[in-house]
Design a protein around this motif. Structure first.
Motif, PDB file in Angstrom:
ATOM      1  N   THR A 348      41.577 -25.401  63.990  1.00 38.15           N
ATOM      2  CA  THR A 348      40.376 -26.214  63.969  1.00 38.15           C
ATOM      3  C   THR A 348      40.506 -27.474  64.825  1.00 38.15           C
ATOM      4  N   ALA A 349      41.596 -28.194  64.619  1.00 39.22           N
ATOM      5  CA  ALA A 349      41.698 -29.559  65.154  1.00 39.22           C
ATOM      6  C   ALA A 349      41.436 -29.663  66.661  1.00 39.22           C
ATOM      7  N   LEU A 352      37.801 -29.506  67.572  1.00 33.96           N
ATOM      8  CA  LEU A 352      36.989 -30.683  67.274  1.00 33.96           C
ATOM      9  C   LEU A 352      36.965 -31.617  68.473  1.00 33.96           C
ATOM     10  N   VAL A 357      32.082 -29.003  67.551  1.00 34.27           N
ATOM     11  CA  VAL A 357      31.645 -29.347  66.205  1.00 34.27           C
ATOM     12  C   VAL A 357      30.146 -29.560  66.131  1.00 34.27           C
ATOM     13  N   PRO A 375      36.420 -21.603  61.631  1.00 31.87           N
ATOM     14  CA  PRO A 375      37.072 -22.710  60.913  1.00 31.87           C
ATOM     15  C   PRO A 375      36.308 -24.023  61.053  1.00 31.87           C
ATOM     16  N   ILE A 378      33.483 -24.047  58.720  1.00 32.08           N
ATOM     17  CA  ILE A 378      33.968 -24.360  57.375  1.00 32.08           C
ATOM     18  C   ILE A 378      34.114 -25.870  57.204  1.00 32.08           C
ATOM     19  N   TYR A 379      34.693 -26.500  58.228  1.00 31.35           N
ATOM     20  CA  TYR A 379      34.874 -27.954  58.183  1.00 31.35           C
ATOM     21  C   TYR A 379      33.522 -28.652  58.076  1.00 31.35           C
ATOM     22  N   ALA A 382      31.982 -28.065  54.630  1.00 32.20           N
ATOM     23  CA  ALA A 382      32.730 -28.736  53.562  1.00 32.20           C
ATOM     24  C   ALA A 382      32.295 -30.186  53.440  1.00 32.20           C
ATOM     25  N   VAL A 390      29.000 -25.754  49.002  1.00 33.88           N
ATOM     26  CA  VAL A 390      30.362 -25.514  48.504  1.00 33.88           C
ATOM     27  C   VAL A 390      30.602 -24.012  48.408  1.00 33.88           C
ATOM     28  N   THR A 393      30.717 -22.535  51.925  1.00 35.99           N
ATOM     29  CA  THR A 393      31.996 -22.818  52.564  1.00 35.99           C
ATOM     30  C   THR A 393      33.059 -21.851  52.069  1.00 35.99           C
ATOM     31  N   SER A 394      33.107 -21.685  50.748  1.00 36.47           N
ATOM     32  CA  SER A 394      34.120 -20.780  50.192  1.00 36.47           C
ATOM     33  C   SER A 394      33.886 -19.367  50.676  1.00 36.47           C
ATOM     34  N   ILE A 397      35.189 -19.131  54.067  1.00 40.35           N
ATOM     35  CA  ILE A 397      36.660 -19.075  54.013  1.00 40.35           C
ATOM     36  C   ILE A 397      37.112 -17.663  53.669  1.00 40.35           C
TER      37      ILE A 397
ATOM     38  N   VAL B 284      42.327 -25.681  57.674  1.00 41.05           N
ATOM     39  CA  VAL B 284      41.018 -26.138  57.222  1.00 41.05           C
ATOM     40  C   VAL B 284      40.770 -25.665  55.784  1.00 41.05           C
ATOM     41  N   MET B 387      43.896 -31.229  59.883  1.00 44.24           N
ATOM     42  CA  MET B 387      42.710 -30.887  59.101  1.00 44.24           C
ATOM     43  C   MET B 387      42.806 -31.324  57.640  1.00 44.24           C
ATOM     44  N   MET B 391      40.091 -33.949  56.043  1.00 44.59           N
ATOM     45  CA  MET B 391      39.174 -33.583  54.972  1.00 44.59           C
ATOM     46  C   MET B 391      39.505 -34.259  53.649  1.00 44.59           C
TER      47      MET B 391
END
Lengths: 422, 462, 295
Positions: A348-349, A352, A357, A375, A378-379, A382, A390, A393-394, A397, B284, B387, B391
């Motif tokens: 993910t990072a 971004l 994003v 991912p 999801i971020y 979330a 919620v 998101t789950s 995931i 994440v 991540m 978060m």
């Protein structure tokens, strides 16, 4: 019995206690790890399973010309901008005739999702003869209704819905005109501000394009680099330097690759932001060390006898590599590549940093369309305040984990089936 | 012509060159009495022709694509009349965007000044000219290359060696990408960091205790100057990493020891892959778990015993990060423990030591350097993890060592600074690169030291 | 106590030495193993006695019904070609085979009247009584002193530093290493030469005062001079310890042992006084081996 034996015997009880303690620590450590795993999965599944279904309510909808405000049913332009929400409002008012006053009406209209109108539009466009007719239809409910329906009776007390809305929902429930249906939008839509309309399809396609770019770049380059280092590289400082670099890059934090992408690929080369192509390049740089390292291991596993046999027949170094070593090492390399891809898929990072994003509603059609990836989706979700997100998101995931588990299983399977033991 | 179509055409030409080269080598071989009188197989002559067709053309294409945008931009800007020339870099960017928008039709030409409209027109014409020229040049280069390669084919030519040389060079270039990546990373963070330290003194950054990067949007606003003291970030990073390592090192180490030395095969075959699943879960997901499940639980637990716990406590982020690192530590530990020669175990067991005595007094000391290396790698992992902290950890830069309070980390700040809508060269964005530089240097040092230790350790028992 | 007779009660099969007719039959057919071990595998004052020992690695049987005694304070040499199971057999005697998951041992093995494979038996205690020296010198990566002190420390044999110093010194003296290392007791044991390392391992073993010392080809990694020193040492040690030594070198077996057992493909073919085995081997296989026709 000797003196030693006696002394040993005396020490035994204490030593065995220490042994048992030590073993217990080990078991506790394993237990802790496994417990964390179980908690993680039950938590995600517990939160996410409900998102695969969403609430629909059944109502009689009349495709009324006047409410729709259209003159010619065959004019596509008019059909596109007709007042479908009006149809739903009519239907709701008809069902609950006593509703009066602005506030109460707004509460009533809030029961049905804003997306339901689009479904009516699609129905009418598909079958123009519907105009003027009345149909009994299942309409998508608003996410607050969805949350209320899915919660237990205790949690219902804390619902955001007004007392009126609760009464109306109970009416639907009593008449058996409310049910949970498979959440189609989750697998067909892009992102949306409305939880009941939001889907992961845009993110899945974004991930797919990103992964394709990553695979097309990282596998050939990684294999070529591995072949060079194992088969051709002279033992000198330059080669050592390459090795140090590869080993080190494998441990560089992923976010740093994002900075590289932002400064060099977007800043210097002027490539567009938020596109899978750039994401794929960044992830390629990130996964290359993994692929190179596993490919080298696969090449090392090919026994020297094969090389000697081919060389003895007069094959050149390159022929030995391309005809013998590479085919034999390929399954191992593929396994490494799949594991690298799984790593990239969950990353993910760095994405971004390069602007993947953004809030993107449209499903991307190619590696140059702005998109997001699973991912990152999801971020983003979330972070959303709505309770329904919620569960969404789950659910996202769960989909992501399913992909990852499938890829890793494939890697294990490939390793078992194709890798030769020497 | 679109670049994609041009590439497609190039592929067709390369295939053509291959075919022609193949035919010519056969034609040359026939009067000599078959292909065995050629130096190399026809395949190599054909490949050589194809390579001559492909490589010069691709090099030209690549170089052209890298530089054409800049060249066109400069030409367009120069063509502007003197009075509409931009005064500084940011207004130049703005103007360029405007011209681009007019050129693509997003803004009507009537809405802008005539100078801009003219520039937009010039931009459009330059672009189409550029595309044409590119196509022509690339095709000509490809044809010349193919012709050259085709003409040079002769029975004595060492085509195989040449093709192999090219391939080997390509392989080598692939390997040097690792170096280029490192250099690229260094350059990108260094370059922007130098600009940052031009605005904010390095000592303020390294030793300042105050972090509030909100620079004002207008000059007359209160608090128009941000504070860029990074100590609170470093402390926050260290605090969360320390919590993570406190969880991961004992648990990972003991799991590895148990699995390697005690576990019955059945348990091992189940528990080992199960622990590895933890390593495969994307960060994440851990972040989501930390923020929505672990943090509230810790908060409730804390409150039930009368402790004041922040909702984004360092403890929650650190704990979950620790869980994430467990498999990393345990697999590294497993490697070094199994590398300890069996002879040492036998010696100790043969003297009547119990298993735990053997582990504690013989294996562990022998494996210690390797384990230390593994812990350093794990620390580097924890420091660079993004991540989970983005978060689950906070944004407020508190200088504290209390794990129940919210702290922020270097990676969190990089993400926050770079995902906002901020100009590219403000101190705020540049600060992210300075933080990136610190992160890169720290992890680089940890990695190099750790890898060196592990390598030395391996050599000891090889 | 006559252990050999004691075991006769337990085992229905006759354990008396092979009868004349059986021996002749075996000699006529050299490829066949004797039904019974030839010679005299049993002694009166047995320290350890093994009967009908079978060892399996998974499905593969490595040892087939081996029975023999090791007498008190004698040196027994186990010889035979590679892969004949002599090392495997030796490792059963202090249950080092336990460390291999798939290894299974059947039969009766006794140290005096202690059944080695009694489930209630403590391996730790057993290994303190039956020490082992391995093929390759394997000093711990610790100082010379710590290597020797390791056993006494874990077993709690010394209460004071002074006692421990004494154990280390006497052990090193017995191993003939004291004069060479007394000035550098705290330098690493891995820094010694190969022969010194092996003597350090022997010192480490005898520091626990075991009753029996098992040696698994202790000289195979050493040069002839170091080997000679170890052989001298074995001769000295045999005065106070019972020793079983696996060796590849027939000369070594002849030099150091009182009795010699010849193993072939997991079977004990012949066991007798060392002199008898080397001068008048009864079985063809034994003769072929000691005259160097294979091995």
């Amino acid at each position: 019995m000797s003196k030693t034996t006696e002394q040993v015997r005396k020490s035994l009880a204490k030593r065995y206690r220490a042994e048992k303690m030590f073993k217990a620590y080990g078991m506790a450590a394993i237990g802790f790890g496994l417990l964390a795993l179980v908690l993680l999965f039950t938590d995600i599944i517990g939160k996410g399973h409900s998102a695969f279904f969403e609430t629909y309510v059944q109502m009689d909808v009349t495709f009324d010309e006047y409410t729709l405000d259209i003159m010619d049913v065959n004019d596509d332009e008019e059909l596109n901008f007709a007042n479908y929400d009006g149809l739903i409002r009519d239907a709701l008012r008809e069902k609950f005739p006593g509703v009066d006053g602005r506030q109460e009406k707004r509460e009533l209209y809030g029961l049905v999702s804003t997306g339901a109108g689009y479904e009516l539009r699609d129905m009418l466009r598909a079958d123009r003869k519907l105009l003027g007719q009345t149909r009994t239809l299942w309409l998508l409910a608003d996410d607050d209704v969805d949350v209320y329906v899915k919660s237990s009776s205790d949690d219902r007390l804390e619902s955001r819905l007004s007392e009126n809305q609760k009464t109306w929902i109970q009416t639907f429930e009593a008449e058996d005109k409310l049910e949970l249906q498979w959440n189609k939008s989750l697998f067909t839509h892009g992102d949306s501000r409305e939880p009941e309309l939001a889907g992961i399809w845009g993110a899945v396609m974004g991930s797919l394009f990103t992964m394709i770019v990553t695979l097309l770049l990282s596998f050939p380059i990684g294999v070529a680099a591995a072949i060079y280092l194992e088969e051709f590289a002279p033992k000198n400082r330059f080669t050592d330097f390459i090795e140090v670099n590869i080993n080190n890059l494998a441990a560089v934090p992923s976010i740093i690759f994002g900075l590289l992408g932002l400064a060099v690929i977007i800043g210097l080369f002027g490539m567009p932001r938020s596109v899978p192509l750039v994401g794929g390049i960044v992830l390629t740089l990130m996964t290359l060390p993994t692929i190179i390292i596993s490919s080298r291991a696969a090449i090392k596993a090919v026994p020297p006898s094969i090389r000697q046999a081919a060389m003895g027949l007069g094959a050149s170094n390159m022929q030995v590599v391309l005809h013998h070593v590479l085919p034999l090492a390929l399954p191992g390399m593929l396994t490494g590549a799949i594991i690298g891809m799984a790593q990239a898929l969950g990353e993910t990072a760095p994405l971004l940093m390069i602007g993947m994003v953004a809030f993107i509603v449209d499903v991307p059609g190619g590696p140059l369309d702005p998109s997001t990836v699973l991912p990152v989706q999801i971020y983003l979700w979330a972070d959303s305040p709505e309770q329904s997100f919620v569960a969404l998101t789950s659910a996202a995931i769960m989909v992501l984990l399913t992909f990852l588990i499938a890829m890793n299983t494939l890697a294990v399977f490939l390793r078992k089936r194709l890798e030769r033991r020497w | 012509m679109q670049t994609g179509n041009l590439l497609l055409l190039l592929v067709v030409m390369i295939a053509g060159a291959y075919y022609m080269g193949h035919r010519r080598s056969f034609a040359l071989a026939r009067p000599l009495g078959g292909i065995r009188h050629l130096h190399s197989l026809p395949f190599y002559y054909a490949m050589r022709t194809a390579i001559w067709c492909a490589i010069p053309a691709l090099v030209v294409l690549g170089a052209w694509l890298i530089f054409d945008d800049t060249l066109i931009r400069v030409t367009v800007m120069d063509s502007l009349p003197a009075d509409s020339q931009p005064v500084d870099a940011s207004s130049a960017n703005l103007l360029l965007n405007q011209i681009g928008n007019v050129a693509s039709g997003a803004i009507a030409a009537s809405e802008v000044s005539p100078a801009v409209a003219a520039a937009a027109e010039k931009l459009n014409s330059l672009r189409s000219l550029n595309r044409m020229a590119l196509a022509v040049v690339v095709i000509v280069v490809a044809m010349l290359g193919a012709a050259w390669g085709w003409l040079k084919i002769s029975p004595q030519m060492r085509a195989r060696q040449q093709v192999e040389k090219v391939l080997q060079t390509l392989f080598m270039l692939s390997a040097t990408i690792a170096i280029l990546t490192t250099v690229g990373i260094l350059m990108s963070v260094m370059f922007e960091s130098v600009r940052f330290f031009g605005k904010v003194p390095a000592t303020d950054f390294l030793f300042g205790l105050q972090w509030s990067p909100q620079t004002a949007l207008r000059a007359d606003q209160v608090a128009s100057e941000g504070a860029f003291g990074a100590i609170p970030l470093f402390m926050g990073t260290l605090l969360i990493s320390a919590i993570a390592l406190l969880v991961a090192v004992p648990v990972g180490l003991m799991s590895a020891i148990y699995l390697a030395e005690y576990a019955p095969p059945k348990v091992r075959s189940f528990a080992k892959p199960a622990l590895e699943v933890l390593a495969g879960v994307p960060t994440v997901v851990y972040g989501f778990f930390a923020a929505l499940t672990v943090a509230p639980v810790i908060r409730q637990l804390g409150e039930s015993i009368g402790l004041d716990v922040a909702s984004e406590s360092a403890l929650a982020a650190g704990l979950v990060m620790g869980v994430m690192i467990i498999p990393f530590v345990s697999s590294l530990a497993d490697d070094v423990i199994t590398a300890v020669p069996q002879a040492l175990r036998d010696a100790s067991l043969g003297l009547g030591a119990t298993r735990s005595e053997t582990i504690k007094k013989v294996i562990f000391p022998a494996a210690l350097p390797g384990i230390m290396g593994g812990i350093l790698l794990a620390a580097s992992r924890a420091i660079g993890e993004t991540m989970i902290v983005v978060m689950a950890a906070g944004l407020a830069a508190n200088l504290t060592v209390n794990p129940l309070e919210a702290v922020t980390t270097v990676t969190v700040q990089i993400v926050t600074l770079l995902t906002g809508d901020q100009e590219f060269d403000s101190a705020k964005t540049l600060a992210a690169f300075a933080l990136g530089l610190m992160l890169f240097i720290t992890t680089l040092l940890l990695n190099v030291v750790a890898l060196h230790i592990v390598k030395k350790y391996r050599e000891q028992y090889d | 106590m006559d252990t050999a007779e004691k075991f006769d009660d337990k085992t229905p099969r006759s354990d008396t030495p092979a009868s004349q007719s059986e021996g002749e039959q075996a000699m006529e057919n050299s490829t066949r193993y004797p039904e019974q071990t030839i010679g005299s595998p049993y002694v009166d004052n047995a320290k350890m006695s093994m009967r009908d020992v079978d060892v399996f690695y998974g499905d593969k049987q490595a040892i087939h019904g081996v029975s023999l005694d090791i007498g008190k304070n004698e040196v027994v040499a186990l010889i035979g070609p590679s892969g004949c199971g002599k090392s495997t057999f030796l490792r059963c005697l202090n249950r080092m085979n336990d460390t291999i998951d798939i290894c299974q041992v059947k039969g009766s093995l006794h140290l005096e009247d202690q059944d080695l494979y009694d489930p209630k038996l403590d391996v730790v205690e057993l290994r303190a009584r039956v020490g082992m020296v391995f093929q390759k010198p394997n000093p711990f990566p610790k100082s010379i002193y710590d290597n020797v002190a390791y056993g006494p420390r874990i077993h709690g044999l010394a209460n004071k530093k002074y006692d421990l110093d004494e154990i280390v010194e006497t052990s090193l003296q017995k191993a003939g290493l004291w004069n060479e290392v007394k000035d550098r007791l705290h330098s690493p044991g891995t820094g010694l030469s190969g022969g010194q390392q092996q003597r350090l391992c022997i010192a480490r073993t005898i520091a626990v005062s075991p009753e029996v010392v098992l040696m698994d080809e202790p000289c195979s990694a050493l040069d002839p001079i170091a080997t000679a020193k170890i052989e001298e040492l074995i001769a000295e040690l045999s005065e106070s310890y019972t020793i079983a030594i696996v060796t590849h070198s027939m000369q070594q077996a002849a030099r150091v042992s009182n009795r010699t057992a010849y193993f072939h493909l997991g079977r004990l073919v012949e066991m007798n006084d060392t002199e008898t085995v080397f001068t008048k081997p009864e079985h063809d296989l034994t003769e072929a081996y000691i005259t160097g026709r294979f091995g």
